[in-house]
Scaffold this motif. Structure first.
Motif, PDB file in Angstrom:
ATOM      1  N   TYR A  66       0.810  -1.230   0.000  1.00  0.00           N
ATOM      2  CA  TYR A  66       0.000   0.000   0.000  1.00  0.00           C
ATOM      3  C   TYR A  66       0.835   1.268   0.000  1.00  0.00           C
ATOM      4  CZ  TYR A  66       1.069  -1.134   4.882  1.00  0.00           C
ATOM      5  OH  TYR A  66       1.717  -1.505   6.033  1.00  0.00           O
ATOM      6  N   ARG A 158       2.012   1.352  13.765  1.00  0.00           N
ATOM      7  CA  ARG A 158       0.667   0.814  13.517  1.00  0.00           C
ATOM      8  C   ARG A 158       0.760  -0.683  13.276  1.00  0.00           C
ATOM      9  NH1 ARG A 158      -2.367   4.864   9.352  1.00  0.00           N
ATOM     10  NH2 ARG A 158      -2.449   6.735  10.663  1.00  0.00           N
ATOM     11  N   GLU A 160      -1.395  -2.233  11.584  1.00  0.00           N
ATOM     12  CA  GLU A 160      -1.920  -2.271  10.208  1.00  0.00           C
ATOM     13  C   GLU A 160      -3.143  -3.174  10.044  1.00  0.00           C
ATOM     14  OE1 GLU A 160      -0.761   0.157   8.729  1.00  0.00           O
ATOM     15  OE2 GLU A 160       1.384   0.349   9.104  1.00  0.00           O
ATOM     16  N   MET A 199      -5.253   1.140   9.039  1.00  0.00           N
ATOM     17  CA  MET A 199      -5.907   1.945   8.001  1.00  0.00           C
ATOM     18  C   MET A 199      -7.361   1.508   7.855  1.00  0.00           C
ATOM     19  SD  MET A 199      -2.971   2.071   5.063  1.00  0.00           S
ATOM     20  CE  MET A 199      -2.546   0.348   5.223  1.00  0.00           C
ATOM     21  N   PRO A 229      -7.849   6.828   6.778  1.00  0.00           N
ATOM     22  CA  PRO A 229      -8.281   6.070   5.603  1.00  0.00           C
ATOM     23  C   PRO A 229      -7.107   5.617   4.744  1.00  0.00           C
ATOM     24  CG  PRO A 229      -8.608   8.421   5.252  1.00  0.00           C
ATOM     25  CD  PRO A 229      -8.172   8.257   6.679  1.00  0.00           C
ATOM     26  N   ILE A 231      -5.446   5.372   1.296  1.00  0.00           N
ATOM     27  CA  ILE A 231      -5.565   6.150   0.054  1.00  0.00           C
ATOM     28  C   ILE A 231      -4.587   5.554  -0.945  1.00  0.00           C
ATOM     29  CG2 ILE A 231      -5.339   8.434  -1.015  1.00  0.00           C
ATOM     30  CD1 ILE A 231      -5.693   9.662   1.804  1.00  0.00           C
ATOM     31  N   LEU A 305       3.434   8.742   0.889  1.00  0.00           N
ATOM     32  CA  LEU A 305       2.890   7.430   1.215  1.00  0.00           C
ATOM     33  C   LEU A 305       1.666   7.144   0.363  1.00  0.00           C
ATOM     34  CD1 LEU A 305       3.045   7.445   5.131  1.00  0.00           C
ATOM     35  CD2 LEU A 305       4.833   6.902   3.497  1.00  0.00           C
ATOM     36  N   TYR A 306       0.903   8.211   0.050  1.00  0.00           N
ATOM     37  CA  TYR A 306      -0.319   8.075  -0.748  1.00  0.00           C
ATOM     38  C   TYR A 306      -0.487   9.325  -1.607  1.00  0.00           C
ATOM     39  CZ  TYR A 306      -1.737  10.660   3.412  1.00  0.00           C
ATOM     40  OH  TYR A 306      -1.785  11.557   4.450  1.00  0.00           O
TER      41      TYR A 306
HETATM   42  N1  5AD Z   1      -2.835   5.275   2.616  1.00  0.00           N
HETATM   43  C1  5AD Z   1      -3.055   5.622   3.900  1.00  0.00           C
HETATM   44  N2  5AD Z   1      -2.163   5.401   4.879  1.00  0.00           N
HETATM   45  C2  5AD Z   1      -1.002   4.833   4.538  1.00  0.00           C
HETATM   46  N3  5AD Z   1       0.053   4.472   5.274  1.00  0.00           N
HETATM   47  C3  5AD Z   1       0.985   3.945   4.459  1.00  0.00           C
HETATM   48  N4  5AD Z   1       0.543   3.926   3.193  1.00  0.00           N
HETATM   49  C4  5AD Z   1      -0.697   4.460   3.214  1.00  0.00           C
HETATM   50  C5  5AD Z   1      -1.683   4.704   2.220  1.00  0.00           C
HETATM   51  N5  5AD Z   1      -1.488   4.377   0.947  1.00  0.00           N
HETATM   52  C6  5AD Z   1       0.056   4.575   6.735  1.00  0.00           C
HETATM   53  C7  5AD Z   1       0.415   3.225   7.364  1.00  0.00           C
HETATM   54  C8  5AD Z   1       1.685   3.552   8.119  1.00  0.00           C
HETATM   55  C9  5AD Z   1       1.586   5.041   8.349  1.00  0.00           C
HETATM   56  C10 5AD Z   1       2.877   5.718   8.595  1.00  0.00           C
HETATM   57  O1  5AD Z   1       0.996   5.510   7.162  1.00  0.00           O
HETATM   58  O2  5AD Z   1      -0.629   2.821   8.248  1.00  0.00           O
HETATM   59  O3  5AD Z   1       1.794   2.840   9.336  1.00  0.00           O
END
Ligand code: 5AD
Ligand code: FES
Length: 346
Positions: A66, A158, A160, A199, A229, A231, A305-306
């Motif tokens: 993700y 997290r 997760e 998430m 959420p 994303i 990250l997103y």
């Molecule tokens: N969308 C939302 N949250 C995300 N994280 C990582 N990728 C995504 C994504 N695509 C969150 C994870 C991680 C935190 C730092 O960011 O839960 O633990």
């Protein structure tokens, strides 16, 4: 359902079946938010705590499906902040009133335990009145202990998802839920204030998975629960998946507040990304923490990250002002305190 919410309010718990129904209906959102706000105001009043987020490296040896900074994302422009830049970012944050710094990064082998300890101990001696939070993934118990001894006192990791089958679908073979859970218990044992979380709407997540997450959190008793959420990020294997919804995230924030009255619960940047007023709505639904970004803008733009992450062009001072206005407009106030949990363990 009304009686169930009353029960949740009074007893801070509910059966699996009742939780499952509550998670899946939108009929009770208003009353859930009202009750959650009630509980939150009794414990934390109208105060909203700030955590200054410093995203100091986006190198990562992991490959979570993700995440935009996964090692296989060859399009990610990688960076590491220098020691001096990290300290300068804390200096700036401190002068803006931040009393908690969150050093977050990918699992970057360049930052050895010695380097992390050096950074932490420098911040600790310069700012003895601040909380230092690390969020740098899964490490050995010895490493966690070394960071703690150097002066770190909080850790965010997290979980997760607490369901093994679901965990497998979000992560490559070499990662394990068992190890992640063990890390969380190790952190707690060492004496950190611990944050776990998950998430909302991650690919393949079921309502049963969410109940399992809540049960895991009840067992762990973390001080903080980070939940935002999912994303999609366009350069990951999950590029085509739908995002988690605003409605479910808000509902779950309220449920978290009722299950864990004392928890520190952030209204996340991801929540602010899926709706322009998402963070305000999160606070109204029971959250009591915001984590504005202190990362300097060149690096900030690369910690993706997103997709569509907010505040990319704003600096820390702007974000703080912006949040102060937003939060006072909904009847709460941002405070500059270190923002500890109001009880040893929730
Ligand atoms: N969308 C939302 N949250 C995300 N994280 C990582 N990728 C995504 C994504 N695509 C969150 C994870 C991680 C935190 C730092 O960011 O839960 O633990
Ligand atoms: Fe960053 Fe509003 S919080 S601009």
């Amino acid at each position: 359902m009304k009686e169930q919410i009353e029960k949740l309010f009074k007893e801070n718990d509910l059966s699996d079946d009742a939780l499952l129904s509550l998670i899946q209906t939108d009929e009770c959102d208003e009353i859930l938010a009202e009750k959650a706000d009630d509980v939150r105001r009794k414990i934390y009043g109208d105060e909203v705590y700030l955590r200054g987020l410093i995203e100091f490296t986006n190198y990562c040896k992991n490959d979570c499906y993700y995440c935009g900074i996964r090692r296989s994302n060859k399009c990610a422009e990688r960076y590491r902040m220098s020691f001096d830049d990290i300290i300068a970012t804390c200096d700036k944050g401190y002068s803006l009133g931040f009393r908690t710094f969150v050093l977050q990064g990918g699992e970057d082998p360049y930052f050895t335990d010695d380097k992390i300890c050096e950074i932490v101990s420098n911040i600790r001696s310069k700012y003895p009145d601040c909380a230092i939070t690390l969020s740098i993934g899964e490490k050995s118990k010895e490493s966690y202990k070394a960071y703690f001894d150097a002066g770190a006192n909080r850790y965010l990791l997290r979980h997760e998802t607490a369901t093994d089958g679901h965990y497998r679908r979000l992560h490559p073979e070499e990662m394990s839920l068992t190890n992640r859970k063990e890390c969380l218990f190790n952190l707690k044992e060492i004496g950190y204030q611990v944050g776990a979380g998950f998430m909302v709407g991650s690919p393949y997540q079921t309502p049963e998975n969410i109940v399992a997450d809540l049960r895991f959190l009840q067992m762990l008793e973390p001080d903080m629960i980070g939940m935002g959420p999912f994303i999609a990020q366009g350069q990951t294997p999950f590029a085509e998946f739908k995002s988690g919804t605003l409605e479910l995230t808000l509902r779950l924030i309220s449920i978290l507040r009722l299950l864990f009255p004392y928890a520190l619960i952030p209204a996340t940047t991801a929540l602010g990304t899926i709706h322009p007023k998402g963070r305000e709505m999160g606070i109204k639904a029971g959250a009591n923490v915001l984590m504005p970004n202190l990362t300097p803008s060149d690096e900030r733009k690369k910690y993706l990250l997103y997709d569509n992450k907010i505040c990319m062009d704003d600096d820390a001072a702007m974000c703080k002002n912006c949040l102060e206005t937003r939060i006072s407009s909904i009847g709460y106030k941002i405070v500059n305190s270190v923002g500890n949990v109001k009880r040893e363990r929730i």
